[in-house]
Enzyme design. Sequence first.
Site, PDB file in Angstrom:
ATOM      1  N   SER A 198      14.352  29.694 -22.806  1.00 44.90           N
ATOM      2  CA  SER A 198      14.787  30.565 -21.717  1.00 44.90           C
ATOM      3  C   SER A 198      13.967  31.865 -21.735  1.00 44.90           C
ATOM      4  O   SER A 198      12.737  31.807 -21.915  1.00 44.90           O
ATOM      5  CB  SER A 198      16.282  30.842 -21.849  1.00 44.90           C
ATOM      6  OG  SER A 198      16.802  31.354 -20.639  1.00 44.90           O
TER       7      SER A 198
ATOM      8  N   ASP B 204      15.009  21.544 -14.426  1.00 41.89           N
ATOM      9  CA  ASP B 204      15.355  22.892 -14.893  1.00 41.89           C
ATOM     10  C   ASP B 204      14.938  23.927 -13.848  1.00 41.89           C
ATOM     11  O   ASP B 204      13.758  24.078 -13.530  1.00 41.89           O
ATOM     12  CB  ASP B 204      14.661  23.159 -16.227  1.00 41.89           C
ATOM     13  CG  ASP B 204      15.073  24.486 -16.841  1.00 41.89           C
ATOM     14  OD1 ASP B 204      15.875  25.210 -16.227  1.00 41.89           O
ATOM     15  OD2 ASP B 204      14.583  24.794 -17.951  1.00 41.89           O
TER      16      ASP B 204
ATOM     17  N   HIS C 224      18.546  22.889 -18.351  1.00 43.20           N
ATOM     18  CA  HIS C 224      18.028  24.070 -19.044  1.00 43.20           C
ATOM     19  C   HIS C 224      18.554  24.145 -20.475  1.00 43.20           C
ATOM     20  O   HIS C 224      17.922  24.774 -21.336  1.00 43.20           O
ATOM     21  CB  HIS C 224      18.426  25.337 -18.285  1.00 43.20           C
ATOM     22  CG  HIS C 224      17.822  26.586 -18.847  1.00 43.20           C
ATOM     23  ND1 HIS C 224      16.460  26.825 -18.842  1.00 43.20           N
ATOM     24  CD2 HIS C 224      18.385  27.674 -19.461  1.00 43.20           C
ATOM     25  CE1 HIS C 224      16.205  27.996 -19.403  1.00 43.20           C
ATOM     26  NE2 HIS C 224      17.356  28.531 -19.803  1.00 43.20           N
TER      27      HIS C 224
END
Length: 587
Positions: free
Chosen positions: A127, A190, A320
């Site tokens: 991330s 994602d 994700h």
Amino acid sequence: MGTVKLGENMVIKEEVIKKACSMAMDAHKSPEKQYLSKKIKTSSSEVVFSFPGSWSVNDWFTGTSFGETKVDLQLFPSLKYIGLDVTATVNEAFLNEFKALLANPLFKNEVGKAAADRRQIVFTGHSSGGAIAILATIWFLEVHIRQSSNRIAPLCLTFGSPLVGDSIINLALRRENWSSYFVNFVMRCDILPQISLSPLSSIKQQLQQVLDYFNQKAQQPPNEAPAFYETVVKNASSVANYAACKIMGSTNPLLETISSFIELSPYRPLGTCVFCTGNGKLVVSNNPDAVLQVLYHASQLSTEEANTKMTVAQTSLRDHLSYGNDLQEYLRMSVVTCLHQHHPEALPLSLNVANAERERVDEALNDLGLSERARLCIHAAEALEKQRLRNQATIDEKQKDIKKCLDKLEAYKRKCALKVGYYDAFKRSEEKEDFHANVERYELAGIWDEIIEMLKRNELPGEFEGRKEWIDLGTRYRRIVEPLDIANYYRHLMNENTGPYMEKGRPRRYRCTQRWREHAERLPHEVPGSCFWAEVEELCIKTGFQGIKESISHLNTKVKTWIKDEELGDDVLLENSTFMKLQKQHS
């Protein structure tokens, strides 16, 4: 298109990728720590530094619509378009977070020790932790690689990282031969790698709910997930379609009109991107234009794949969080498909293809769910890169013409040195040789102006500005020809209408080639010896002004250094040269 083992394709041990992914997810669970570090025992020991993601909107966006700011060139001196003197843009929130990390002496010491021990350093993050890993890698390359030849190059492995900076960063990484050190893993659905393509105002409230979900404050994706997904994809569509029009060479004036009042995100991919297709296969590309198109088009699930907006949105968020488990399965696959090794003319534009090779290509694109339009965009991106290489080959062929002209001017310079000097002879232009020298000057200006225009239009490969043969040739050209341009400028009294040469008249081709050398040799930016005569001319104009003796004395000191460094010829010291007459006048 080729199929090879992932480790072979990117020269990375698969166990390093697995460990980096594992540590990236561990850091994800430890947001209170600035970083985690651990040694990996393989055939050669690596040290992994992993960074946590952040779960506050303020750590993703700050300031302007897209949260961008110019990079700190004191921290990242290579992140610029050298010749055109354009500084790269980076996400300000991520930059501030990295600066806070850098203020931690423990981190710098630990990295420095690992580098001194000649261990390969792997920076990683999931991330927004991936964004910090990217900045940390660039910093390491600036401090430990660019300034030291005996250090081992680092690796940067990110997982679901948002985009960090603009296209100039990618260009700079390619110029420095650093681009291959960055590998970004992206799950097909994602949505987070596309988030930087949206202005904060359009997603702020929804984003915080999404970040709360990622931070395990909520068990299920928020009800706002569909609206969040739709907004991000809509903005990504604008950026991807605009970029596609540009790379396809659209000349429609409406395109520029729209872009003048619709603000688009400056962020673009960098390094190599590894797409996880959703069925256990990997697709690799290091073409940033192609990666941008795949990022957008691969996230468009078909009707068969998802029946509702909520399903699509939930898939995009859950993907994700799935790197830690799913990537292990992907890495068990023996082959990956490499888009960047493929000839664009063989890229299938149709969903139906005939022969076996094209079927394998088609299968890889089908795995990413790429439509015919997506394939056309990727085709254009690959074709554009090949055109840049062809442009570079065409420019390379002109090196012999440049050298031929410079040889003639050097012969002319030697002949002038027997008389009044190179500069003064050309400024007077009383002989036939002076006319021929002027022809050579014009011919060279045409070639170099063409090169600069190609750089401005992004028609040359990113590596071009870092090529030693062009840096050396540009330096030789500037030293030999710029004095002639200065002589022409003041002979025709252009300064009276335009202003001093250094402020108003100096062509971009000299500024550009000067910056190339300064960057390559890590020199300070200052007035070069090739501009010596412009300073002399201005002092001649200022005769009688207070302080002129001190200025002449200072210039005389610099002349000795310039002659020693071959920036100037010693003919500037001939008795009847303009410079010597100026000194005598004020002695």
